[in-house]
Design a protein around this motif. Structure first.
Motif, PDB file in Angstrom:
ATOM      1  N   GLY A   1      42.988  -4.508  11.693  1.00 11.95           N
ATOM      2  CA  GLY A   1      43.797  -5.717  11.773  1.00 11.95           C
ATOM      3  C   GLY A   1      45.267  -5.468  12.057  1.00 11.95           C
ATOM      4  O   GLY A   1      45.919  -6.237  12.760  1.00 11.95           O
ATOM      5  N   SER A   2      45.782  -4.340  11.557  1.00 13.15           N
ATOM      6  CA  SER A   2      47.201  -4.068  11.758  1.00 13.15           C
ATOM      7  C   SER A   2      47.529  -3.745  13.211  1.00 13.15           C
ATOM      8  O   SER A   2      48.691  -3.705  13.590  1.00 13.15           O
ATOM      9  N   ASN A  11      41.640   4.682  13.652  1.00 11.11           N
ATOM     10  CA  ASN A  11      40.682   4.656  12.561  1.00 11.11           C
ATOM     11  C   ASN A  11      40.923   3.509  11.593  1.00 11.11           C
ATOM     12  O   ASN A  11      42.049   3.197  11.257  1.00 11.11           O
ATOM     13  N   GLN A  27      64.171   6.436   6.449  1.00 11.97           N
ATOM     14  CA  GLN A  27      63.804   5.079   6.889  1.00 11.97           C
ATOM     15  C   GLN A  27      63.484   4.167   5.722  1.00 11.97           C
ATOM     16  O   GLN A  27      63.658   2.954   5.814  1.00 11.97           O
ATOM     17  N   PHE A  57      44.449   3.173   9.784  1.00 10.61           N
ATOM     18  CA  PHE A  57      45.270   1.972   9.945  1.00 10.61           C
ATOM     19  C   PHE A  57      44.747   0.871   9.034  1.00 10.61           C
ATOM     20  O   PHE A  57      43.537   0.668   8.927  1.00 10.61           O
ATOM     21  N   PRO A  58      45.641   0.134   8.380  1.00  9.52           N
ATOM     22  CA  PRO A  58      45.172  -0.959   7.518  1.00  9.52           C
ATOM     23  C   PRO A  58      44.469  -2.034   8.336  1.00  9.52           C
ATOM     24  O   PRO A  58      44.826  -2.283   9.487  1.00  9.52           O
ATOM     25  N   PRO A 112      40.350   1.836   7.708  1.00  6.53           N
ATOM     26  CA  PRO A 112      40.514   2.456   6.382  1.00  6.53           C
ATOM     27  C   PRO A 112      39.285   3.255   5.946  1.00  6.53           C
ATOM     28  O   PRO A 112      39.415   4.227   5.205  1.00  6.53           O
ATOM     29  N   ASN A 152      55.030  -5.163  13.269  1.00  4.43           N
ATOM     30  CA  ASN A 152      55.938  -4.898  14.392  1.00  4.43           C
ATOM     31  C   ASN A 152      56.311  -3.426  14.481  1.00  4.43           C
ATOM     32  O   ASN A 152      57.453  -3.073  14.755  1.00  4.43           O
ATOM     33  N   GLY A 153      55.347  -2.576  14.199  1.00  2.00           N
ATOM     34  CA  GLY A 153      55.578  -1.143  14.318  1.00  2.00           C
ATOM     35  C   GLY A 153      56.263  -0.533  13.123  1.00  2.00           C
ATOM     36  O   GLY A 153      56.505   0.666  13.085  1.00  2.00           O
ATOM     37  N   THR A 154      56.598  -1.321  12.117  1.00  6.49           N
ATOM     38  CA  THR A 154      57.247  -0.761  10.934  1.00  6.49           C
ATOM     39  C   THR A 154      56.213  -0.559   9.822  1.00  6.49           C
ATOM     40  O   THR A 154      55.576  -1.521   9.394  1.00  6.49           O
ATOM     41  N   PRO A 155      56.032   0.681   9.401  1.00  6.26           N
ATOM     42  CA  PRO A 155      54.983   0.952   8.422  1.00  6.26           C
ATOM     43  C   PRO A 155      55.429   0.688   6.991  1.00  6.26           C
ATOM     44  O   PRO A 155      56.603   0.814   6.658  1.00  6.26           O
ATOM     45  N   LYS A 209      46.958  -7.391   8.434  1.00  5.78           N
ATOM     46  CA  LYS A 209      48.279  -7.336   9.072  1.00  5.78           C
ATOM     47  C   LYS A 209      49.354  -6.886   8.129  1.00  5.78           C
ATOM     48  O   LYS A 209      49.301  -7.172   6.947  1.00  5.78           O
ATOM     49  N   LEU A 268      51.500  -2.517   8.662  1.00  7.30           N
ATOM     50  CA  LEU A 268      52.182  -2.077   9.874  1.00  7.30           C
ATOM     51  C   LEU A 268      52.563  -3.361  10.604  1.00  7.30           C
ATOM     52  O   LEU A 268      51.737  -3.998  11.232  1.00  7.30           O
ATOM     53  N   PHE A 295      54.937   9.895  14.968  1.00  8.70           N
ATOM     54  CA  PHE A 295      54.577   9.516  13.604  1.00  8.70           C
ATOM     55  C   PHE A 295      53.537   8.402  13.646  1.00  8.70           C
ATOM     56  O   PHE A 295      53.660   7.457  14.421  1.00  8.70           O
ATOM     57  N   ILE A 296      52.507   8.513  12.869  1.00  4.40           N
ATOM     58  CA  ILE A 296      51.404   7.556  12.709  1.00  4.40           C
ATOM     59  C   ILE A 296      50.513   7.476  13.950  1.00  4.40           C
ATOM     60  O   ILE A 296      49.311   7.699  13.867  1.00  4.40           O
ATOM     61  N   MET A 302      62.388  -0.570  14.495  1.00  7.33           N
ATOM     62  CA  MET A 302      63.002   0.745  14.561  1.00  7.33           C
ATOM     63  C   MET A 302      62.025   1.760  15.147  1.00  7.33           C
ATOM     64  O   MET A 302      62.378   2.571  15.986  1.00  7.33           O
ATOM     65  N   LYS A 303      60.790   1.696  14.727  1.00  8.88           N
ATOM     66  CA  LYS A 303      59.824   2.658  15.267  1.00  8.88           C
ATOM     67  C   LYS A 303      58.662   1.909  15.876  1.00  8.88           C
ATOM     68  O   LYS A 303      57.787   1.459  15.182  1.00  8.88           O
ATOM     69  N   LYS A 304      58.716   1.746  17.141  1.00  7.30           N
ATOM     70  CA  LYS A 304      57.610   1.076  17.812  1.00  7.30           C
ATOM     71  C   LYS A 304      56.433   2.040  17.877  1.00  7.30           C
ATOM     72  O   LYS A 304      56.566   3.176  18.282  1.00  7.30           O
ATOM     73  N   ILE A 305      55.316   1.568  17.434  1.00  7.53           N
ATOM     74  CA  ILE A 305      54.127   2.397  17.517  1.00  7.53           C
ATOM     75  C   ILE A 305      53.490   2.168  18.886  1.00  7.53           C
ATOM     76  O   ILE A 305      52.960   1.103  19.159  1.00  7.53           O
TER      77      ILE A 305
END
Lengths: 437, 407
Positions: free
Chosen positions: B234-235, B177, A302, A433-434, B179, A110-113, A437, A108, A383-384, B1-4
């Protein structure tokens, strides 16, 4: 003075005794208000009828972790305190726990999965990708892809074509039965049914394009839906059983249709090419026009690697618009919503006439779309990050299953005067979440 | 494109204070009388209860005491049949006092070190309210040098300056969460300081009925550069940067008390205290993080406390020259309005019961012991900010002992 000494000792002793007594009775108690009762229902044998949502399908696949937290399994576990019996599900084996395979979030940035398929420990038994068979008693009867219309598949071929159905059948049954027949004769005392989503989703997920020869992309006729749904409930209540039905969520309430927005696509395009003016789509009528955020683009777009590609940049020029099957355009959205509303009014009126409980997941998911706060957890349809929807943008996370289980439990308790305890939503995860990074 | 965007994760604030954090354990004799006694010149603890009465103490003295406190709280989610309990952790409210003045003079000096606010609540990392709070350890230690003057033979006044040293460690789970499925975790830790004062008036009427009027000011405690540590996958690290700090304010409220002391006989005295705790200063709680991200914004959360109050009645009976017996009852009204109850301070109106005794083996030494019990009423709540929905029930147990040397 001796008397005084005795008195002191007496007082000291009583003081210590009182202190010990207090601390012994020390634990605060909270009384469970309604006690435990099944009310007018009998939960001794519960069966769950439905599709992928009922089976525990998540992250684009059916795998053991999802199966274990499917909402019927969570409900059944809570029913045990009010007379519920065992609840059996067609679990994959521990050594092949990844079942059909699924997708996981591996990065993930910059918000891109980055979504990566999980391909080890699959429960695939042959080159034709059939899944491991499951034999034995089954009470979670959820089958991914099942529809109301195909429950009555007169050709009986869907039982062979659908791998999730096929794995539950004996070789003699494959191609020789349909779901309506399959769910009968199970001696249940209580049932849930959450079916019908795919009667509209199958069509919507293909951008409102029906593929010739593919019955899973058909939009089920409203009147047909109503009469078939009544047949299902007639069969499930044939022995006077009580149960619960669930309405169908609005397809626009799921991340699959809410994540990739034309405005976001345009902003991304402008970042690399300031000359980009607008996003163009091909609508269901074949017309090409500028897209607005009322047009819903499917989530897989996407990662499809199409956007902006080619000498005439894809999606950014009227001569190379985003193809119809990627888009649920404004008018198609209206059409799909109309079908959902029609199905739901049929579901509710048939259920009401039979005196069944109704889990209004349509209403609940509309709340989730806005955002709900459950025991300290913010949950929404993003999403996510929203926490309720898994990585396929359609199916639920364990947390989403727990939340929906409580929608069912509350409706059952309200209808039948039972006191099934609610599920502790905080014990169930959202998206993983991974850690790198 | 998709800000989390994860801002919702931290939209819920982290601190609240309630009656639950006011620790009414500042002197064994007064504790034995449910906390009443501001209108009695009982002992050196008057430095806290009423600086005006200190000049009426006959002797100079030093004392030290401790009240190991067990805060037993239980929670049951609405609709659930599972009751969860806090872990058994013993908080150590303590008090130290010294009073000195030249004999037969009109003034006395006093020093008090005591813990009027604090909380030790550990619900564990797995309980169903963990996204609101897992644990809190809050300590406020007040240092109060005091001067008390006898204006007449029947009227005393006194005032002290208050310095507060505050420590806080607050933890909660974050609904993201790893992994392996476990949740993220936030730990906020800091120390702060604040200032205030404590002043009192003591009047002994001709009928020997005594009156007290005491005001303890608010102490706004500022926490600067506390550490904000986020254990996240970490992400998400860029959303929750390592080494972050925060500033915050802890508004500890003022209290105004009116006390009456009534001698029933040579050996028996009745004490009544009514206190008004001005919690209304606690309208909102703000957190200012040194580094903000889209997921980690500064927060300002409504608290909307109203004022709290308490009513305490105690009796002190000198059973013999060496032995004194005490008992008390009380009732306190919670400042926390519906919708704002939290697991940090699962507050509600409460009953107070107490008992105690004192023993004076020689004219220099004195031992006092007390047992203090609070029954906080069961309260079913849905918190507006976190959505935590359930019933809290709390019992508080605090035995205590102190030693005094007088001369």
């Amino acid at each position: 003075m001796v008397g005084e000494f005795k008195m002191k000792k007496y007082i000291l002793n009583s003081f210590i005794a009182a202190a010990i007594l207090f601390t012994a009775a020390c634990k605060p108690e909270i009384e469970t208000p309604a006690g435990t009762t099944a009310g007018q229902a009998n939960f001794s044998k519960y069966i769950a009828v439905g599709n992928s949502l009922t089976s525990g399908y998540a992250d684009g696949g059916l795998y053991l972790e999802g199966q274990k937290v499917a909402y019927p399994n969570l409900i059944a576990a809570k029913m045990s305190s009010v007379g519920g019996g065992a609840f059996t599900s067609p679990f994959f084996n521990e050594d092949r726990l990844n079942g059909s395979g699924y997708i996981s979030l591996t990065a993930l940035v910059n918000g891109t999965p980055t979504l990566t398929p999980v391909t080890d420990k699959l429960a695939i038994r042959d080159a034709a990708k059939h899944l491991d068979k499951y034999s034995g008693e089954i009470q979670n009867l959820g089958i991914p892809g099942m529809r109301v219309d195909l429950s009555f598949d007169p050709t009986l071929t869907f039982s062979a074509a659908n791998p999730f159905f096929e794995r539950l059948l004996t070789d003699a049954q494959v191609g020789k039965t349909n779901y309506f027949q399959y769910i009968q004769g199970r001696n249940h005392t209580f049932f849930s049914i959450w079916l019908g989503n795919n009667d509209v989703l199958g069509y919507a997920l293909n951008g409102a394009v029906t593929v010739a020869g593919d019955p899973t992309t058909v939009l089920t006729d409203k009147v047909t839906f109503s009469s078939l749904y009544a047949n299902l409930l007639n069969a499930l209540t044939a022995g006077g059983q009580k149960g619960i039905v669930a309405t169908i969520p609005d397809v626009t309430a799921i991340p699959y249709f809410n994540t990739v927005k034309p405005s976001l696509l345009l902003a991304a395009a402008k970042a690399s090419n300031p000359a980009a003016q607008a996003v163009f789509i091909q609508t269901g009528t074949g017309a090409v026009r500028v897209a607005t955020d009322e047009d819903l683009i499917r989530l897989p777009f996407q990662s499809a690697g199409l956007f902006g590609q080619g000498t005439i940049p894809y999606g950014l020029h009227p001569l190379n618009p985003i193809a119809n099957n990627w888009v649920l355009d404004k008018d198609e959205v209206i059409k799909v919503k109309d079908y959902v509303n029609s199905y739901n009014s049929s579901i509710k009126s048939i259920a009401t006439s039979k005196g069944l409980a109704i889990a209004d997941t349509y209403a609940y998911f509309n709340q989730v779309k806005v955002g709900v706060l459950v025991q300290g957890i913010g949950i929404n349809a993003a999403f996510i990050s929203g926490g309720a929807f898994s990585l396929d943008g359609i199916h639920l996370t364990p947390r989403g299953n727990a939340v929906i289980a409580n929608v069912f439990i509350d409706a059952i308790n309200a209808k039948y005067g039972s006191t099934i305890p609610t599920v502790d939503v905080t014990q169930y995860r959202g998206v993983k979440f991974p850690d790198t990074k | 494109m998709k800000k989390i965007l994860l801002s919702v994760l931290l939209s819920a604030p982290l601190w609240v204070l309630g009656q639950g954090f006011q620790v009414n354990l500042q002197g064994q004799k007064q504790i034995g009388m449910a906390g009443a006694g501001s209108a009695l010149a009982l002992d050196e603890a008057s430095v806290f209860y009423n600086p005006g009465a200190v000049s009426f103490l006959e002797k100079n003295s030093v004392s030290a005491g401790v009240n190991p406190l067990l805060f037993k709280s239980a929670f049951q989610q609405t609709g659930s049949n599972v009751t969860e309990n806090v872990k058994n952790k013993i908080a150590p409210p303590f008090e130290f006092y010294a009073v000195w003045g030249p004999k037969s003079n009109k003034w006395k000096l006093g020093l008090g070190v005591y813990t009027p606010f604090g909380g030790l609540v550990d619900w564990g990392n797995d309980w169903s309210g963990r996204y609101a709070l897992t644990s809190l350890n809050l300590k406020a230690i007040y240092f109060q040098p005091t001067l008390s003057i006898k204006i007449t033979d029947r009227i005393g006044i006194g005032a002290g300056f208050v310095y507060n040293h505050g420590d806080v460690n607050l933890q909660r789970a974050l609904p993201v969460n790893f992994p392996d499925g476990r949740s993220g975790h936030a730990t906020l830790e800091g120390t702060g300081k604040g200032y205030g004062w404590n002043a009192g008036l003591y009047i002994k009427t001709l009928s020997n009925i005594s009156f007290a009027l005491v005001h303890k000011s608010k102490v706004v405690t500022k926490l600067d550069n506390g550490t904000a540590e986020f254990d996240v996958p970490g992400s998400l690290r860029s959303s929750f940067p390592a080494g972050n700090t925060f500033n915050a304010e802890l508004p500890l409220p003022s209290t105004t008390s009116l006390g009456i002391g009534i001698p029933l006989s040579q050996s028996t005295t009745l004490a009544f205290d009514a206190s008004w705790v001005q919690w209304h200063i606690y309208q909102d709680l703000s957190f200012d993080y040194a580094t903000n991200t889209p997921a980690l914004a500064d927060t300002k959360s409504a608290r909307n406390y109203r004022d709290g109050s308490s009513f305490k009645l105690g009796i002190n009976h000198q059973a013999s020259e060496k032995l004194a017996l005490r008992a008390g009852v009380g009732y306190a009204l919670s400042p926390v309005q519906d919708g704002y109850v939290t697991p940090e301070a699962p507050d509600a109106d409460r009953y107070i019961l107490s008992a105690g005794f004192g023993y004076t083996p020689t004219r220099h030494f004195e031992v006092n012991a007390s047992f203090f019990f609070e029954d906080v009423k069961s309260r079913k709540q849905k918190n507006i900010e976190t959505g935590l929905d359930g019933t809290f029930k709390t019992l508080v147990y605090a035995p205590g002992i102190s030693l005094t040397y007088k001369w």
